[in-house]
Design a protein around this motif. Structure first.
Motif, mmCIF file in Angstrom:
data_model
loop_
_atom_site.group_PDB
_atom_site.id
_atom_site.type_symbol
_atom_site.label_atom_id
_atom_site.label_comp_id
_atom_site.label_asym_id
_atom_site.label_seq_id
_atom_site.Cartn_x
_atom_site.Cartn_y
_atom_site.Cartn_z
ATOM 1 N N TYR A 367 4.526 1.014 25.979
ATOM 2 C CA TYR A 367 4.066 2.392 26.054
ATOM 3 C C TYR A 367 3.231 2.666 24.815
ATOM 4 N N PRO A 368 2.242 3.527 24.906
ATOM 5 C CA PRO A 368 1.427 3.861 23.730
ATOM 6 C C PRO A 368 2.242 4.641 22.720
ATOM 7 N N MET A 369 1.847 4.582 21.457
ATOM 8 C CA MET A 369 2.605 5.271 20.424
ATOM 9 C C MET A 369 1.766 5.423 19.163
ATOM 10 N N HIS A 370 2.188 6.328 18.310
ATOM 11 C CA HIS A 370 1.663 6.425 16.953
ATOM 12 C C HIS A 370 2.682 5.745 16.047
ATOM 13 N N GLY A 371 2.349 4.522 15.628
ATOM 14 C CA GLY A 371 3.266 3.757 14.797
ATOM 15 C C GLY A 371 2.970 3.958 13.329
ATOM 16 N N THR A 372 3.994 3.815 12.509
ATOM 17 C CA THR A 372 3.838 3.952 11.068
ATOM 18 C C THR A 372 4.087 2.612 10.388
ATOM 19 N N PHE A 373 3.440 2.391 9.252
ATOM 20 C CA PHE A 373 3.778 1.249 8.415
ATOM 21 C C PHE A 373 3.603 1.643 6.955
ATOM 22 N N SER A 374 4.290 0.914 6.077
ATOM 23 C CA SER A 374 4.169 1.115 4.634
ATOM 24 C C SER A 374 4.421 -0.229 3.975
ATOM 25 N N LEU A 375 3.343 -0.894 3.536
ATOM 26 C CA LEU A 375 3.426 -2.258 3.015
ATOM 27 C C LEU A 375 3.072 -2.285 1.530
ATOM 28 N N PRO A 376 3.887 -2.952 0.696
ATOM 29 C CA PRO A 376 3.500 -3.124 -0.716
ATOM 30 C C PRO A 376 2.332 -4.102 -0.828
ATOM 31 N N ALA A 377 1.273 -3.692 -1.535
ATOM 32 C CA ALA A 377 0.073 -4.525 -1.620
ATOM 33 C C ALA A 377 -0.814 -4.011 -2.757
ATOM 34 N N PHE A 378 -1.889 -4.779 -3.060
ATOM 35 C CA PHE A 378 -2.880 -4.330 -4.038
ATOM 36 C C PHE A 378 -3.597 -3.086 -3.509
ATOM 37 N N THR A 379 -3.833 -2.142 -4.374
ATOM 38 C CA THR A 379 -4.560 -0.933 -3.980
ATOM 39 C C THR A 379 -6.028 -0.981 -4.381
ATOM 40 N N ASP A 380 -6.369 -1.877 -5.327
ATOM 41 C CA ASP A 380 -7.767 -2.082 -5.740
ATOM 42 C C ASP A 380 -7.888 -3.522 -6.220
ATOM 43 N N PRO A 381 -7.785 -4.489 -5.292
ATOM 44 C CA PRO A 381 -7.680 -5.887 -5.697
ATOM 45 C C PRO A 381 -8.903 -6.416 -6.439
ATOM 46 N N ASN A 382 -10.065 -5.852 -6.202
ATOM 47 C CA ASN A 382 -11.294 -6.345 -6.832
ATOM 48 C C ASN A 382 -11.749 -5.482 -7.994
ATOM 49 N N SER A 383 -10.837 -4.617 -8.460
ATOM 50 C CA SER A 383 -11.095 -3.789 -9.645
ATOM 51 C C SER A 383 -12.406 -3.032 -9.552
ATOM 52 N N LYS A 384 -12.591 -2.336 -8.424
ATOM 53 C CA LYS A 384 -13.796 -1.539 -8.248
ATOM 54 C C LYS A 384 -13.663 -0.152 -8.853
ATOM 55 N N GLY A 385 -12.474 0.156 -9.323
ATOM 56 C CA GLY A 385 -12.291 1.424 -10.013
ATOM 57 C C GLY A 385 -11.672 2.518 -9.177
ATOM 58 N N THR A 386 -11.671 2.366 -7.878
ATOM 59 C CA THR A 386 -11.053 3.364 -6.996
ATOM 60 C C THR A 386 -10.169 2.641 -5.988
ATOM 61 N N PRO A 387 -9.020 3.206 -5.667
ATOM 62 C CA PRO A 387 -8.133 2.556 -4.698
ATOM 63 C C PRO A 387 -8.639 2.747 -3.273
ATOM 64 N N PHE A 388 -8.109 1.965 -2.372
ATOM 65 C CA PHE A 388 -8.416 2.141 -0.954
ATOM 66 C C PHE A 388 -7.984 3.546 -0.517
ATOM 67 N N ASP A 389 -8.751 4.132 0.410
ATOM 68 C CA ASP A 389 -8.394 5.463 0.901
ATOM 69 C C ASP A 389 -8.412 5.566 2.422
ATOM 70 N N SER A 390 -8.742 4.449 3.103
ATOM 71 C CA SER A 390 -8.830 4.537 4.562
ATOM 72 C C SER A 390 -8.726 3.156 5.186
ATOM 73 N N LEU A 391 -8.544 3.173 6.497
ATOM 74 C CA LEU A 391 -8.570 1.975 7.315
ATOM 75 C C LEU A 391 -9.677 2.136 8.344
ATOM 76 N N ALA A 392 -10.395 1.055 8.628
ATOM 77 C CA ALA A 392 -11.494 1.124 9.599
ATOM 78 C C ALA A 392 -11.429 -0.058 10.542
ATOM 79 N N ASP A 393 -11.598 0.194 11.836
ATOM 80 C CA ASP A 393 -11.625 -0.917 12.779
ATOM 81 C C ASP A 393 -13.041 -1.482 12.876
ATOM 82 N N LYS A 394 -13.216 -2.468 13.732
ATOM 83 C CA LYS A 394 -14.489 -3.170 13.823
ATOM 84 C C LYS A 394 -15.610 -2.265 14.316
ATOM 85 N N ASP A 395 -15.238 -1.203 15.051
ATOM 86 C CA ASP A 395 -16.242 -0.284 15.577
ATOM 87 C C ASP A 395 -16.537 0.870 14.631
ATOM 88 N N GLY A 396 -15.934 0.863 13.450
ATOM 89 C CA GLY A 396 -16.201 1.904 12.477
ATOM 90 C C GLY A 396 -15.309 3.126 12.573
#
Length: 753
Positions: A367-396
């Motif tokens: 059945y369809p659903m709105h699933g949640t996740f919370s994973l420990p990980a790097f927030t700015d692995p390439n030291s760009k100065g700002t953490p990730f703020d979104s997720l994007a699929d292949k279609d944008g």
């Protein structure tokens, strides 16, 4: 009524683990069966009845000669295999899935080893029986059911589920065994009382239980003597039900209980461990774990559902030496398979569109659903100065990402570290790849208004509890203490994905921490409770004063919805704050599986929980029993042994969901509970080219919201076994490999294709 025949059912009730450990149980059982076989060789008129494939497995593993003797007695028709389950399971707070698996595993063993298709289910010591059990029994190939504990019923009757499925049920009277110190006079008196039974055919359960219990040679002599006076004959349950078949029987629909209601909430730790392990095992299987890989883990999983394990009525040693380590094995194997299969599925995809990596989310639910996740990980692995703020699929398409505090303040190599948290819309039986990105897009914060409104309705209640582990004499908790006092409330965080409010309570030397968390596009609110409990002989309840003019009280059960009318009683009112209000019916401690709810004219409110099983309705307030701080396996009138401490004393953790819906049908609640209690699986992925194809596990297409897929597993020959349930009032269909299979209203279908 004149009884025509009394069937002697020689048996020996044996709990594999209870107030002893598994090792002790195994040796006592071997000794018991050695004595039984010796007596059966000496007395050729004797027959014997025995259930639970676990016990037979023990003999096969350690006593091959004795096991061969049993096979000969089975072939002769003198040894009756009954039950057909791995163990005599709990049958009131167990899930539908676990009960079906008891039959799948147990019946297969008996068919393989003895060539017997067991038709009589057997649970003579369970503490209540779900009213959906006849449906489950019928779907797994049983015609009869033998039990002891319930409210008063006829000794033989037709027990129906709400879909019309039925079995012939037999309530054993007065017990499934006889005392080891019974006198000849008491022995004959018990037989004499059976002659005044309510049915022409009666059973005399004959044998000593529990630990190392066996047949007594003295009792055999008395039985042979009594047979000269009474219509008494060594028999089997098969013969008993065959003789009962043509006789008229009363019909009964509903649960058989409640019995020993303290068991519904005793020892939350084991209930939580079992529920968690069961979820992970089912997930490992759905993701492609083979029958060979999971065979041992399923047996351990089913043993943990034994009627003195899941209800919390065993000694501490049994849990810590046998059950918790076994569940650890289940968890380890399940997690290993889940991790492997998630890696295979994600490796098969082309993820080059995610330059800094991303998330693979998988919804195995039908059945369809709105699933949640919370994973420990790097927030700015390439030291760009700002953490990730979104997720994007292949279609944008973009989803908000929120970073919560990590389990450690130190990130690997000193790089920023946090819990990447999101809510992901998922189609049924599908996976999604989402790139970690920085869009700079501002998503609005959720706020904490919903949590504040819920908090106003919630309270904790504490009751004196000296009912012992089983809850002897417990109908509803009384002797209420002053309520825990709320010391402070604070906002933990508020972001575009989730927000959380924390309230801290104090009761004497104990504390309660309640976190209420709301998620984007999720209508329910997650409740996380952590207790530091020091109050012996107490019960702690969570109450919601919902303010609804409720009309019905509903609870989930295995294979069914249990409903009770709580409409106001005409002519009875109560004055509250100078206002005359209807006096609602109160219901004492009740069993629930996955959910409980109150229904008003256009609203339903309640709780989802996988491991809380005791609830009640008092003064139109819905309450869950969180813990009972009582001695381990405290069995009145015997003095309690407190050397091993108290159940649920110290730190406890609880997670449940609160809901309030408008215009939702009660029949939808089992599916909605599964959606919320069985979350998506998620893992980190790195950018890579497509690897070897790894298809999603095949799951039937479900054609209606009333249809709920309970499980799907792969057999050793590559076939898929699944079962579906129809919660609606109309016949529905399920698609399997292009074919349509009809599922009758309120029915469970177990199928192998």
């Amino acid at each position: 009524m004149t009884v025509k025949q009394i069937h002697i059912i020689a048996n020996s009730h044996m709990d594999p683990v209870w107030i002893w450990n598994r090792s002790s149980g195994r040796r006592a059982w071997n000794n018991t069966i050695t004595t039984t076989v010796r007596l059966m060789k000496k007395y050729p008129e004797m027959t014997f009845t025995c259930s639970a494939s676990t016990l037979y497995r023990w003999l096969e593993e350690t006593e091959p000669v004795l096991f061969a003797d049993i096979r000969e007695l089975v072939a002769e028709g003198r040894w009756e295999i009954t039950g057909g389950w791995e163990v005599q399971s709990d049958t009131i707070i167990s899930t539908t899935e676990s009960l079906i698996r008891q039959a799948v595993v147990g019946k297969r063993y008996f068919q393989d080893k003895f060539g017997v298709d067991v038709k009589t289910a057997y649970n003579v010591d369970a503490f209540g029986h779900s009213h959906g059990l006849p449906k489950i029994l019928k779907a797994t190939g049983f015609d009869n059911y033998v039990f002891v504990r319930s409210q008063q019923t006829p000794s033989v009757f037709t027990w129906k589920s709400n879909d019309g499925s039925s079995v012939t049920a037999h309530r054993v009277k007065p017990s499934y065994c006889i005392p080891s110190n019974m006198t000849r006079e008491s022995f004959f008196n018990r037989i004499g009382r059976l002659m005044d039974g309510d049915f022409e055919e009666q059973t005399f359960f004959f044998g000593i239980g529990d630990h190392g219990g066996s047949l007594s040679e003295q009792y055999i002599a008395w039985a042979k003597e009594a047979a000269k006076e009474y219509p008494l004959v060594f028999s089997s349950l098969t013969e008993f039900f065959k003789a009962s078949e043509p006789l008229p029987k009363e019909e009964f629909t509903g649960e058989l209980g409640p019995v020993f209601t303290g068991c519904y909430s005793a020892c939350h730790t084991v209930k939580k461990r079992i529920a968690g392990s069961m979820k992970r095992l089912l997930r490992a299987e759905a993701l492609g774990g083979s029958e060979t890989e999971l065979e041992e883990t399923w047996r351990e999983m089913l043993l943990s559902h034994f009627h003195d394990i899941l209800p919390g009525t065993s000694i501490r040693e049994a849990y810590e030496r046998d059950i918790y380590p076994a569940l650890g094995l289940v968890d380890f194997k399940a997690e290993k398979i889940i991790d492997r299969q998630m890696a295979r599925l994600s490796a098969a995809a082309d993820t080059m569109f995610m330059p800094e990596g991303g998330i693979y989310a998988l919804n195995i639910n039908p059945y369809p659903m709105h699933g949640t996740f919370s994973l420990p990980a790097f927030t700015d692995p390439n030291s760009k100065g700002t953490p990730f703020d979104s997720l994007a699929d292949k279609d944008g398409n973009v989803l908000p990402l929120q970073i919560l505090s990590p389990p450690t303040s130190y990130g690997p190599c000193g790089v920023s570290w946090g819990r990447l948290t999101a809510v992901v819309p998922m189609e049924k039986c599908s996976g999604r790849f989402l790139a970690l990105s920085r869009t700079g897009k501002k998503f609005p914060a959720l706020g904490i208004t919903r949590q504040e409104k819920l908090l106003e309705k919630l309270s904790f209640q504490v009751y004196h509890d000296d009912y012992g582990t089983w809850g002897f004499g417990l109908e509803r908790f009384s002797g209420r203490f002053e309520s825990p006092v709320m010391e402070n409330v604070q906002k933990l965080f508020d972001g575009p994905v989730c927000s959380s409010l924390r309230a801290v309570y104090r009761f004497r030397d104990s504390s309660i921490r309640l976190d209420l968390t709301a998620f984007r596009d999720v209508p329910e609110i997650r409740m996380s409770i952590k207790t530091c409990w020091r109050e012996k002989q107490t019960a702690l309840k969570l109450a919601v004063a919902h303010g609804l003019e409720a009309k019905n009280f509903h609870r989930g059960q295995s294979g069914a919805i249990q409903s009770r009318d709580i409409s106001d009683i005409p002519g009875n009112t109560i004055w509250v704050d100078s206002v005359e209000k209807p006096l609602y019916r109160n219901f004492g401690e009740c069993a629930m599986v996955d959910w409980c709810a109150l229904e008003a004219s256009n609203s339903i409110t309640g709780f989802y929980s996988s491991d809380l099983h005791g609830c009640d309705l008092m003064d139109n307030t819905l309450r869950l029993t969180l813990l009972r701080c009582v001695p381990y396996s405290d069995h009145k009138p015997f003095p309690a042994n407190t050397e091993d401490g108290y159940i649920d004393e110290g730190t406890g953790e609880f997670e449940l969901w609160s809901f309030e819906y408008s215009d939702i049908d009660v029949a939808s609640l089992p599916a909605l509970a599964q959606i919320r209690l069985n979350n998506i699986e998620a893992c980190e992925v790195s950018p890579h080219a497509a690897g070897k194809p790894c298809p999603m596990p095949e799951i039937p297409e479900l054609s209606s919201k009333n249809i709920l897929l309970e499980s799907c597993r792969t057999t050793s020959d590559g076939n898929r076994i699944f079962h579906v349930s129809n919660n609606g009032d109309k016949e529905e269909t399920v698609r399997w490999k292009g074919q349509r299979i009809a599922v009758p209203p309120h029915a469970i279908i177990l199928s192998d294709h």
